[in-house]
Design an enzyme around this catalytic site. Structure first.
Site, mmCIF file in Angstrom:
data_model
loop_
_atom_site.group_PDB
_atom_site.id
_atom_site.type_symbol
_atom_site.label_atom_id
_atom_site.label_comp_id
_atom_site.label_asym_id
_atom_site.label_seq_id
_atom_site.Cartn_x
_atom_site.Cartn_y
_atom_site.Cartn_z
ATOM 1 N N LYS A 228 0.746 -1.197 -0.104
ATOM 2 C CA LYS A 228 -0.001 -0.042 -0.089
ATOM 3 C C LYS A 228 0.688 1.259 0.181
ATOM 4 C CE LYS A 228 0.505 1.960 4.126
ATOM 5 N NZ LYS A 228 1.507 2.976 4.685
ATOM 6 N N PRO B 124 9.730 -4.250 0.000
ATOM 7 C CA PRO B 124 10.744 -4.058 0.813
ATOM 8 C C PRO B 124 10.231 -3.927 2.315
ATOM 9 C CG PRO B 124 10.753 -2.375 -0.669
ATOM 10 C CD PRO B 124 9.533 -3.116 -0.873
ATOM 11 N N ALA C 195 9.395 -0.298 5.466
ATOM 12 C CA ALA C 195 9.187 0.779 4.192
ATOM 13 C C ALA C 195 8.268 1.791 4.301
ATOM 14 C CB ALA C 195 9.670 -0.127 3.013
ATOM 15 N N LEU D 4 5.328 0.666 3.317
ATOM 16 C CA LEU D 4 4.635 0.059 2.263
ATOM 17 C C LEU D 4 3.489 -1.089 2.637
ATOM 18 C CD1 LEU D 4 7.243 -0.266 -0.486
ATOM 19 C CD2 LEU D 4 5.431 1.443 -0.284
ATOM 20 N N ALA D 5 3.441 -1.116 3.986
ATOM 21 C CA ALA D 5 2.553 -2.209 4.914
ATOM 22 C C ALA D 5 2.875 -3.631 4.440
ATOM 23 C CB ALA D 5 1.080 -1.777 4.498
ATOM 24 N N GLY D 6 4.077 -3.800 4.216
ATOM 25 C CA GLY D 6 4.524 -5.250 3.741
ATOM 26 C C GLY D 6 4.252 -6.324 4.735
ATOM 27 N N GLY D 7 4.215 -6.172 6.016
ATOM 28 C CA GLY D 7 3.963 -7.184 6.835
ATOM 29 C C GLY D 7 2.566 -7.298 7.181
ATOM 30 N N SER D 8 1.892 -5.947 7.087
ATOM 31 C CA SER D 8 0.393 -6.051 7.239
ATOM 32 C C SER D 8 -0.454 -6.732 6.242
ATOM 33 C CB SER D 8 -0.097 -4.488 7.465
ATOM 34 O OG SER D 8 0.540 -3.858 8.560
ATOM 35 N N SER D 9 0.293 -6.339 4.986
ATOM 36 C CA SER D 9 -0.470 -6.814 3.696
ATOM 37 C C SER D 9 -0.335 -8.398 3.625
ATOM 38 C CB SER D 9 0.060 -6.263 2.499
ATOM 39 O OG SER D 9 1.237 -7.067 2.185
ATOM 40 N N ASP E 77 -2.397 -1.310 10.047
ATOM 41 C CA ASP E 77 -2.519 -1.283 8.533
ATOM 42 C C ASP E 77 -3.404 -2.593 7.926
ATOM 43 O OD1 ASP E 77 -1.506 1.185 7.916
ATOM 44 O OD2 ASP E 77 0.425 0.323 7.453
HETATM 45 O O1 C5P Z 1 -0.319 -0.974 14.834
HETATM 46 P P1 C5P Z 1 1.101 -1.136 14.569
HETATM 47 O O2 C5P Z 1 1.897 -2.068 15.338
HETATM 48 O O3 C5P Z 1 1.562 -1.200 13.034
HETATM 49 O O4 C5P Z 1 1.686 0.324 14.877
HETATM 50 C C1 C5P Z 1 3.117 0.323 15.100
HETATM 51 C C2 C5P Z 1 3.347 1.889 16.062
HETATM 52 O O5 C5P Z 1 2.957 2.914 15.205
HETATM 53 C C3 C5P Z 1 2.565 1.684 17.141
HETATM 54 O O6 C5P Z 1 3.143 0.966 18.258
HETATM 55 C C4 C5P Z 1 2.388 3.344 17.788
HETATM 56 O O7 C5P Z 1 3.607 3.643 18.453
HETATM 57 C C5 C5P Z 1 2.396 3.922 16.275
HETATM 58 N N1 C5P Z 1 0.936 4.224 16.003
HETATM 59 C C6 C5P Z 1 0.347 5.316 16.295
HETATM 60 N N2 C5P Z 1 -0.876 5.677 15.975
HETATM 61 C C7 C5P Z 1 -1.351 5.003 14.900
HETATM 62 C C8 C5P Z 1 -0.919 3.655 14.482
HETATM 63 C C9 C5P Z 1 0.347 3.523 14.828
HETATM 64 O O8 C5P Z 1 0.973 5.769 17.140
HETATM 65 N N3 C5P Z 1 -2.706 5.070 14.577
#
Ligand code: C5P
Length: 287
Positions: A10, A95, A98, A100-105, A137
């Protein structure tokens, strides 16, 4: 029983920060777009537990710190009668860390794939709910396409697909921690470009020609540029080479250069001989 599921990257067409929740997460208002850069996951039945296979050079965990593992674990625990275990083989092109939400995708692909493999009958919103506990993501990545994403990432409103757009993604070859970028943002005082998200959505919904001269921006960009000044040079390089607009994707470090001509984008990507890689992608309509 084995299936193949693709996982699209993404990009952020816009990212506005509108506040902060008590738990420290930021209240976001974003327009996200899936693109044709994809990872491939082979998902199959396994007698017990989770087996995750990937190239050892990837430098990714294969345990519960991996989002693929977390998605598999949630599915096994939610449907213990149907799913005894999962074997997943990952071919990585997106990558890592990056923007690009690689892990989330990848996690989203596990949810979609397992839903299909075991005929769980889950709809988009049920799959998005399952994904929300894995990462911010993931709900968007379940269906992809063009969408407005709000809250911490759990509120996804699908928009009309944007067609005919291309981008070059320049990944400078290092990783950025999203957590670190948000922390810097929270503790700092950065320039905040105004983003008229509703206006941008209106352009998409009325199928108005997008020129990229509108107020597309990413409010995390000044934070990442402050941490890595070379990213600003990458942005300038893409603009100097004819991109209609350029900006950071997510928390970076990937820079997106927008083009409405694929051949032109490919020529610019070929010129990128600096550190990292340049990918030419097209916008997709998701799943
Ligand atoms: O949800 P995820 O683990 O991908 O988010 C990574 C980090 O990004 C979170 O630990 C948080 O510190 C930050 N984050 C945030 N607000 C969001 C999404 C993520 O502060 N809406």
């Amino acid at each position: 029983m084995k299936i193949i599921e693709s996982a699209q990257a993404k990009i952020n067409l816009s990212l506005a920060i509108e506040g902060r929740y008590d738990d420290g997460y930021h209240k976001l208002n974003m327009i996200m777009q899936s693109v044709s850069l994809t990872d491939i996951l082979e998902i199959e039945d396994y007698h017990k537990g989770i087996k995750l296979i990937m190239d050892s050079n990837l430098d990714l965990p294969t345990n519960n710190r991996n989002l693929i593992w977390q998605a598999a674990d949630i599915l096994i625990n939610t449907y213990p009668e149907k799913i005894k275990g999962l074997k997943i083989n990952l071919t990585k092109n997106i990558p890592i860390a990056a923007g690009l939400a690689g892990g989330s995708s990848n996690a989203a692909a596990v949810i979609r794939g397992v839903n299909r493999l075991y005929q769980l009958g889950l709809g988009w919103s049920e799959m998005r709910k399952l994904g929300a506990s894995i990462g911010s993501d993931v709900p968007f990545c379940i269906k992809g396409g063009t969408a407005q994403v709000k809250g911490k990432g759990e509120i996804v409103e699908d928009l009309k697909p944007l067609k005919g757009h291309h981008a070059i993604l320049i990944n400078p070859g290092f990783r950025i921690s999203t957590k670190k970028v948000f922390k810097m943002y929270a503790n700092g005082d950065y320039e905040k470009k105004e983003i008229f998200t509703d206006k941008l959505i209106n352009l998409i919904e009325t199928e108005t020609n997008i020129t990229w001269k509108e107020s597309w921006a990413n409010q995390l960009e000044p934070v990442a540029f402050n941490m890595y000044p070379e990213l600003e040079e990458v942005k300038q390089w893409v603009i100097n080479n004819g991109a209609l607009h350029a900006q950071l994707s997510g928390s970076g470090p990937t820079i997106i250069g927008f083009f409405n001509n694929k051949v032109k984008a490919e020529k610019v990507a070929e010129k990128w001989v600096n550190k990292g890689r340049a990918f030419v992608v097209e916008f997709t309509k998701g799943y």
